[in-house]
Design a protein around this motif. Structure first.
Motif, PDB file in Angstrom:
ATOM      1  N   ALA A  44     -95.700  -4.076 -25.042  1.00  0.00           N
ATOM      2  CA  ALA A  44     -95.036  -4.985 -25.989  1.00  0.00           C
ATOM      3  C   ALA A  44     -94.184  -6.027 -25.277  1.00  0.00           C
ATOM      4  O   ALA A  44     -94.199  -7.204 -25.638  1.00  0.00           O
ATOM      5  CB  ALA A  44     -94.184  -4.186 -26.979  1.00  0.00           C
ATOM      6  N   VAL A  45     -93.447  -5.639 -24.250  1.00  0.00           N
ATOM      7  CA  VAL A  45     -92.567  -6.593 -23.579  1.00  0.00           C
ATOM      8  C   VAL A  45     -93.387  -7.650 -22.831  1.00  0.00           C
ATOM      9  O   VAL A  45     -92.999  -8.819 -22.779  1.00  0.00           O
ATOM     10  CB  VAL A  45     -91.539  -5.881 -22.661  1.00  0.00           C
ATOM     11  N   LYS A  46     -94.525  -7.265 -22.294  1.00  0.00           N
ATOM     12  CA  LYS A  46     -95.377  -8.249 -21.606  1.00  0.00           C
ATOM     13  C   LYS A  46     -96.072  -9.160 -22.607  1.00  0.00           C
ATOM     14  O   LYS A  46     -96.287 -10.334 -22.339  1.00  0.00           O
ATOM     15  CB  LYS A  46     -96.416  -7.554 -20.732  1.00  0.00           C
ATOM     16  N   MET A  47     -96.422  -8.635 -23.765  1.00  0.00           N
ATOM     17  CA  MET A  47     -97.062  -9.482 -24.775  1.00  0.00           C
ATOM     18  C   MET A  47     -96.070 -10.448 -25.409  1.00  0.00           C
ATOM     19  O   MET A  47     -96.399 -11.597 -25.675  1.00  0.00           O
ATOM     20  CB  MET A  47     -97.712  -8.627 -25.862  1.00  0.00           C
ATOM     21  N   LEU A  48     -94.857  -9.960 -25.655  1.00  0.00           N
ATOM     22  CA  LEU A  48     -93.891 -10.756 -26.414  1.00  0.00           C
ATOM     23  C   LEU A  48     -92.924 -11.539 -25.543  1.00  0.00           C
ATOM     24  O   LEU A  48     -92.281 -12.468 -26.027  1.00  0.00           O
ATOM     25  CB  LEU A  48     -93.106  -9.834 -27.356  1.00  0.00           C
ATOM     26  N   ASN A  49     -92.772 -11.124 -24.290  1.00  0.00           N
ATOM     27  CA  ASN A  49     -91.843 -11.784 -23.378  1.00  0.00           C
ATOM     28  C   ASN A  49     -90.413 -11.772 -23.924  1.00  0.00           C
ATOM     29  O   ASN A  49     -89.659 -12.716 -23.736  1.00  0.00           O
ATOM     30  CB  ASN A  49     -92.305 -13.219 -23.070  1.00  0.00           C
ATOM     31  N   HIS A  50     -90.081 -10.684 -24.613  1.00  0.00           N
ATOM     32  CA  HIS A  50     -88.740 -10.561 -25.190  1.00  0.00           C
ATOM     33  C   HIS A  50     -88.449  -9.081 -25.407  1.00  0.00           C
ATOM     34  O   HIS A  50     -89.126  -8.415 -26.205  1.00  0.00           O
ATOM     35  CB  HIS A  50     -88.674 -11.312 -26.521  1.00  0.00           C
ATOM     36  N   ARG A  51     -87.456  -8.571 -24.705  1.00  0.00           N
ATOM     37  CA  ARG A  51     -87.148  -7.137 -24.755  1.00  0.00           C
ATOM     38  C   ARG A  51     -86.743  -6.668 -26.151  1.00  0.00           C
ATOM     39  O   ARG A  51     -87.154  -5.599 -26.597  1.00  0.00           O
ATOM     40  CB  ARG A  51     -86.041  -6.794 -23.764  1.00  0.00           C
ATOM     41  N   GLY A  52     -85.921  -7.428 -26.824  1.00  0.00           N
ATOM     42  CA  GLY A  52     -85.460  -7.027 -28.155  1.00  0.00           C
ATOM     43  C   GLY A  52     -86.610  -6.907 -29.141  1.00  0.00           C
ATOM     44  O   GLY A  52     -86.698  -5.927 -29.893  1.00  0.00           O
ATOM     45  N   ASP A  53     -87.498  -7.901 -29.138  1.00  0.00           N
ATOM     46  CA  ASP A  53     -88.668  -7.845 -30.018  1.00  0.00           C
ATOM     47  C   ASP A  53     -89.555  -6.661 -29.649  1.00  0.00           C
ATOM     48  O   ASP A  53     -90.096  -5.980 -30.525  1.00  0.00           O
ATOM     49  CB  ASP A  53     -89.484  -9.140 -29.927  1.00  0.00           C
ATOM     50  N   ALA A  54     -89.714  -6.407 -28.350  1.00  0.00           N
ATOM     51  CA  ALA A  54     -90.549  -5.292 -27.895  1.00  0.00           C
ATOM     52  C   ALA A  54     -89.961  -3.958 -28.359  1.00  0.00           C
ATOM     53  O   ALA A  54     -90.693  -3.073 -28.815  1.00  0.00           O
ATOM     54  CB  ALA A  54     -90.693  -5.323 -26.378  1.00  0.00           C
ATOM     55  N   GLU A  55     -88.644  -3.811 -28.247  1.00  0.00           N
ATOM     56  CA  GLU A  55     -87.998  -2.578 -28.706  1.00  0.00           C
ATOM     57  C   GLU A  55     -88.222  -2.381 -30.202  1.00  0.00           C
ATOM     58  O   GLU A  55     -88.516  -1.263 -30.651  1.00  0.00           O
ATOM     59  CB  GLU A  55     -86.501  -2.622 -28.395  1.00  0.00           C
ATOM     60  N   ASP A  56     -88.087  -3.464 -30.976  1.00  0.00           N
ATOM     61  CA  ASP A  56     -88.307  -3.377 -32.418  1.00  0.00           C
ATOM     62  C   ASP A  56     -89.741  -2.962 -32.729  1.00  0.00           C
ATOM     63  O   ASP A  56     -89.977  -2.107 -33.589  1.00  0.00           O
ATOM     64  CB  ASP A  56     -88.004  -4.717 -33.094  1.00  0.00           C
ATOM     65  N   VAL A  57     -90.698  -3.564 -32.036  1.00  0.00           N
ATOM     66  CA  VAL A  57     -92.108  -3.254 -32.271  1.00  0.00           C
ATOM     67  C   VAL A  57     -92.383  -1.781 -31.980  1.00  0.00           C
ATOM     68  O   VAL A  57     -93.007  -1.080 -32.777  1.00  0.00           O
ATOM     69  CB  VAL A  57     -93.025  -4.170 -31.424  1.00  0.00           C
TER      70      VAL A  57
END
Length: 188
Positions: A44-57
Motif C-alpha cells: 500500500a505505501v509503495k502504491m500510494l506514496n503516502h504512509r497515512g493513506d497506506a495505514e488507513d487502507v
C-alpha cells in the motif's frame, strides 16, 4: 507456510488459522493480521506514496476481511484475497485523489548507518528516484510491478488480484520495467 501441530508454541498454518477465525477465534485472526499486515502495508505505501493513506487502507482491509471471512469459500485463498483487497482499495484511493496529490518524501527507508556517507547519500538518492519513478507508472502498472517484483506473486495470482488475464499482466509489468529502467538509467 508451517503446518498445524499439537505441540504448544508451534505456529499454525494459514488454512488452520483462517478456519478458526471463521469460527470466531479472535486470537487466530490476530495471528493472521500479525503475519500479513507488513506485506500489505509495504504494498500500500509503495502504491500510494503516502504512509497515512497506506495505514488507513491496511486497517480497512483487515477490518473488512474479518467481517467478510464467512464469505471466503476457500481457506487457501485468504492471502490472495488480502492482496486483491489491498490493491483494489489502493486503486480506489488513487482514483479519488485530486490530480496533484501531496507527496510524502519520507517514504524511502533510511540507508544503513554503518556505510560511508557518500554511499548512504547515493542509496538514498536511488530510493527517492525509484519512488518517484513508481509514481509515474499508471496505477495498474504500479500494482502489477509491485506484486511481482516486491511481493513475488505469480502472474496468475497478479491477474486474479487486478482482474486481468496473464497476457495483460505480463504487458503491464513489461511496460513498467521498461519505464523504470529508462528513468533509473542515470543511477546505473
Amino acid at each position: 507456510m508451517t503446518t498445524a501441530s499439537a505441540e504448544p508454541g508451534t505456529p499454525l498454518d494459514d488454512v488452520t488459522l483462517v478456519g478458526r477465525a471463521r469460527d470466531g477465534d479472535v486470537r487466530a485472526y490476530e495471528q493472521l493480521v500479525l503475519r500479513y499486515q507488513g506485506p500489505m502495508f509495504r504494498l500500500a505505501v509503495k502504491m500510494l506514496n503516502h504512509r497515512g493513506d497506506a495505514e488507513d487502507v491496511v486497517q480497512e482491509v483487515f477490518l473488512g476481511a474479518w467481517r467478510k471471512l464467512a464469505q471466503l469459500s476457500d481457506d487457501n485463498a485468504f492471502v490472495g484475497w488480502l492482496y486483491r483487497s489491498t490493491t483494489n482499495r489502493c486503486l480506489n484511493v488513487i482514483r479519488a485523489r485530486r490530480p496533484l496529490a501531496d507527496v510524502d518524501l519520507d517514504l524511502a527507508e533510511s540507508p544503513r548507518t554503518d556505510t560511508q556517507p557518500e554511499h548512504a547519500a547515493q542509496v538514498s538518492g536511488q530510493l527517492a528516484a525509484l519512488n518517484e519513478a513508481l509514481q509515474q507508472l499508471t496505477p495498474q502498472q504500479r500494482a502489477c510491478w509491485l506484486l511481482r517484483e516486491v511481493h513475488g506473486r505469480s502472474y496468475d495470482e497478479i491477474g486474479e488480484v487486478v482482474g486481468a488475464n496473464g497476457t495483460a499482466v505480463r504487458g503491464r509489468i513489461a511496460r513498467a520495467r521498461a519505464q523504470l529502467a529508462e528513468v533509473m538509467k542515470p543511477w546505473r
